[in-house]
Enzyme design. Structure first.
Site, short mmCIF file in Angstrom:
data_model
loop_
_atom_site.label_atom_id
_atom_site.label_comp_id
_atom_site.label_asym_id
_atom_site.label_seq_id
_atom_site.Cartn_x
_atom_site.Cartn_y
_atom_site.Cartn_z
N ASN A 1 0.86 -1.18 0.00
CA ASN A 1 0.00 0.00 0.00
C ASN A 1 0.90 1.23 0.00
O ASN A 1 1.52 1.55 1.01
CB ASN A 1 -0.89 -0.03 1.26
CG ASN A 1 -1.75 1.22 1.39
OD1 ASN A 1 -1.77 2.06 0.50
ND2 ASN A 1 -2.44 1.34 2.51
N TRP A 2 0.97 1.88 -1.16
CA TRP A 2 1.90 3.01 -1.29
C TRP A 2 1.36 4.28 -0.63
O TRP A 2 2.05 5.29 -0.57
CB TRP A 2 2.22 3.26 -2.79
CG TRP A 2 2.98 2.13 -3.43
CD1 TRP A 2 3.41 0.99 -2.83
CD2 TRP A 2 3.42 2.05 -4.80
NE1 TRP A 2 4.08 0.19 -3.74
CE2 TRP A 2 4.11 0.82 -4.96
CE3 TRP A 2 3.30 2.89 -5.91
CZ2 TRP A 2 4.66 0.41 -6.17
CZ3 TRP A 2 3.84 2.48 -7.12
CH2 TRP A 2 4.52 1.26 -7.24
N HIS B 1 -9.64 1.05 5.14
CA HIS B 1 -8.35 1.26 5.82
C HIS B 1 -8.57 2.15 7.04
O HIS B 1 -9.38 3.09 7.00
CB HIS B 1 -7.34 1.89 4.86
CG HIS B 1 -5.94 1.82 5.40
ND1 HIS B 1 -5.48 2.68 6.37
CD2 HIS B 1 -4.92 0.97 5.13
CE1 HIS B 1 -4.23 2.36 6.67
NE2 HIS B 1 -3.86 1.32 5.94
N GLU C 1 -6.94 4.51 8.21
CA GLU C 1 -6.71 5.94 7.97
C GLU C 1 -7.97 6.57 7.39
O GLU C 1 -8.31 7.72 7.67
CB GLU C 1 -5.49 6.12 7.04
CG GLU C 1 -4.19 5.86 7.82
CD GLU C 1 -3.04 5.30 6.99
OE1 GLU C 1 -3.10 5.36 5.75
OE2 GLU C 1 -2.09 4.79 7.61
#
Ligand code: 13P
Length: 246
Positions: free
Chosen positions: A9-10, A94, A96
C-alpha cells in the site's frame, strides 16, 4: 488452503514519475514464488502508468480506495468503472480512511459490494485502536467490522491492521496477531456468504518488513501481509514477497 499474498500500500506517496520508477524496479527484481500473489496499490494518478509497467508480469495492481456509486455528482471521487480495467483488487476500510475521513462500516460495506459487483476483489481492512485494546474490546470491534463490512459480500481478502501497530516502531507480536486472526477466521466461517473460511486470505498489516515477515506468516491464520512503509523500496518489497511463501 488460501494463497500467500503480499500487498504493498503506497498510500499518498510519490509523484507519477517516481511511482513508475518504483514499479519498473520491482518488475526487474521480483521473482514471485509459485502460490504467491503480489500486488501493489499506487495512488490514483499513478494507476495507469504502473499497470502499463507491470502488464504481462505476475505482479498485480490494486487501488487504495473507491466510491460505491458508479458515476455521478461526487466531486473528487473515483468509481469501480474507472478502476476495473487496471485493478484486480481494491482496499476498503483502511483505518486511515475510517479515522481521518469518517468512513462508517455501512459506507465501507457499500464499497466492498460495489467492488465485487465490478468483478474485483475487496481487501477489507479491520483493526482495533489502542483504546479498544486496552479496554479489552479488540475482538468485539474487529468482529463488528468484519460482519458489517462483508455483509452480502463473498470473495474478499481480509486484512487485520491494529491501528496502534501501523507506522510504529514495532508491529503487533505474531502471537497477538494470530489470536485475533484465528478469531476472524471463526467469524468468517459463521457468515453465510463464506462457505469456506479456510480459503479466505487473511493478511496482517502494521510495521511489516523483510526481517519480521516470516514471524507473521509462520502463524496458522496469517496467509500474507499488507505492507505500507516497507513497500516503497523495491528491494525491501521484493524480499518480503520472496519470504512470504508458506
Ligand atoms: P506500515 O507497514 O507502514 O506500518 O503500514 C501498514 C498499513 O497501513 C498498510 O495498509
Amino acid at each position: 488452503m488460501s494463497i500467500s499474498t503480499v500487498v504493498g500500500n503506497w498510500k499518498m506517496n510519490m509523484s507519477v514519475a517516481e511511482a513508475e520508477a518504483l514499479a519498473t524496479a520491482i518488475r526487474a527484481l521480483l521473482t514471485i514464488p509459485d502460490g504467491t500473489l503480489a500486488l501493489v496499490c499506487p495512488p490514483f494518478p499513478a494507476l495507469a502508468v504502473v499497470a502499463e509497467v507491470l502488464a504481462g508480469s505476475t505482479i498485480g495492481v490494486g487501488a487504495q480506495n473507491v466510491h460505491p456509486e458508479s458515476s455521478g455528482a461526487f466531486t473528487g471521487e473515483v468509481s469501480t468503472t474507472m478502476l476495473f480495467e487496471t485493478c484486480s483488487h481494491v482496499i476498503v476500510g483502511h483505518s486511515e480512511r475510517r479515522a481521518l475521513f469518517g468512513e462508517t462500516d455501512d459506507f465501507i460495506n457499500r464499497k466492498a459490494r460495489a467492488v465485487t459487483e465490478a468483478g474485483m476483489t475487496p481487501i477489507l481492512c479491520v483493526g482495533e485502536s489502542l483504546e479498544d485494546r486496552d479496554n479489552g474490546r479488540a475482538e468485539q470491534v474487529v468482529e463488528f467490522q468484519v460482519r458489517k463490512g462483508l455483509a452480502g459480500v463473498s470473495g474478499a481478502v481480509v486484512a487485520y491492521e491494529p491501528v496502534w501497530a501501523i507506522g510504529a516502531d514495532r508491529g503487533a507480536t505474531p502471537g497477538t496477531a494470530q489470536e485475533i486472526m484465528a478469531y476472524i477466521r471463526e467469524v468468517l466461517s459463521d457468515l453465510s456468504s463464506y462457505h469456506s473460511a479456510s480459503e479466505v486470505s487473511l493478511l496482517y498489516g502494521g510495521s511489516v518488513n523483510h526481517s519480521n515477515i516470516q514471524t507473521y506468516t509462520a502463524q496458522d491464520d496469517i496467509d500474507g501481509v499488507l505492507v505500507g512503509g516497507a513497500s516503497l523500496d523495491a528491494e525491501s518489497f521484493c524480499k518480503i514477497v520472496e519470504l512470504a511463501y508458506r
